[in-house]
Design an enzyme around this catalytic site. Sequence first.
Site, PDB file in Angstrom:
ATOM      1  N   TYR A   1      44.653  34.338  34.431  1.00  0.00           N
ATOM      2  CA  TYR A   1      45.327  34.772  33.212  1.00  0.00           C
ATOM      3  C   TYR A   1      45.889  33.573  32.449  1.00  0.00           C
ATOM      4  CZ  TYR A   1      44.976  38.865  36.161  1.00  0.00           C
ATOM      5  OH  TYR A   1      44.502  39.837  37.004  1.00  0.00           O
TER       6      TYR A   1
ATOM      7  N   LYS B   1      44.540  43.236  49.560  1.00  0.00           N
ATOM      8  CA  LYS B   1      45.706  42.361  49.495  1.00  0.00           C
ATOM      9  C   LYS B   1      46.333  42.058  50.857  1.00  0.00           C
ATOM     10  CE  LYS B   1      47.176  43.082  44.705  1.00  0.00           C
ATOM     11  NZ  LYS B   1      47.217  41.758  44.117  1.00  0.00           N
TER      12      LYS B   1
END
Length: 423
Positions: free
Chosen positions: A13, A272
Amino acid sequence: MINDDKLYVWHPYAAAIDKNPVYSVKKAKGVYIHLATGEKLVDGMSSWWCVINGYNHPKLNKAIKDQISKFSHVMFGGFTHKPAVDLARKLNAITPRSIQKVFFSDSGSVAIEVGMKFAIQYWYSKNLEKKKKFLTVKSGYHGDTFATMSVSDPINGMHSVFKKTLLNQIYVSKPEDSRDFNLKKSKSLKQIEQKLKEKHSSIAAVIIEPIFQGAGGMRVYHPDYLKKLKKLCEKYNVLLILDEIATGFGRTGKLFGFEHSNIVPDILCLGKSITGGYMSLAATMVSKEIAKSISNKDPGIFMHGPTYMANPLACSVALANINLLLSYDWEKKIKNIESAVFNSFKEISKNKSVKDFRVLGAIGVLEMKNKVNVKSIQKKCVEHGIWLRPYSNLIYIMPPYVISKKDLTFLLNKLKKVIELEY
Ligand SMILES: Cc1ncc(COP(=O)(O)O)c(C=O)c1O
């Protein structure tokens, strides 16, 4: 090194040469991240939900070392191995009986893609090929690949560039905040029922993050919402895919988010924290019924197979990580984190710049009135010995479960100080 990083490396990002600094990590141990510049930071992020048992854990290190001396990888097409089978058995032992078959992949986004493909292929196997769309709620987040973007929030900015290239799915209002929820009046549930009534013959599944919406807004919704959603899925013959990639393995105070509602999904996606932050691994679990139906209808196989599927190093460390989690009173640890964070955030929220705060399990969220200055806040955090990564108007923490009372108090006090300095 930082110069070469700027020259050659792209960060998540971020722009090619980003205005925000990156900090070089030298080592990490327990809940501490040590920077090359000498600072020691208490980790408030668990490296994006993953590092639940702390960095550099001797038991997790050992699991990888033991496996590496045997073999690091073999193709999973035509071969199997003990790490994969032991992990699949373990996942079966800690999830509801009706979901059984485990499909391993390498990241959360892929686990969701796989779940979506399973749902489509299931209806294909039932001669209901038209059931191929997905219904989802706004403010959701399910990953960065194309199909996962199509079921993530359509307008929250993250994926707006790709909007016109995405599959067209069905969206309804986000689930009401748990504090405002009224089962009979829920606008979101009413919209879901309406859409299911109208379009169930073209809908393969509803996909949602259970109880807590993560990156799409850091919001908590009510367990009764999920209970009712499950009933609606059953009523209208639509599958329920639960994305537990962020919420799984204890983060919300239960081992899985769906346990708050006492329901069972048809497809469950995990990732995760499954490996405790050691390696990238994800799993999509499907019900016996889905597995049977897909396998009994031509082509009789599920069309997916990542190269690194069920990587033995990743499976070994995942099993060790789950065993480690279950070996201590994780529920108590998370309850303690929850009450300490709640008390601290209640205090911090007296600051006029804070709009709202919410706490669930080992997650604490401060919603600010305005977009935060990430660069400035992060710099202050580093100067005060803590690591956070706010975004949009959200400053949030989700520390490793093994954080000591002293380190948690340090993290919370320093966060309070940073907010006082910033606002
Ligand atoms: C709920 C949820 N689903 C899916 C994903 C995507 O996982 P990954 O980043 O491993 O592809 C994330 C990542 O943040 C997530 O929070």
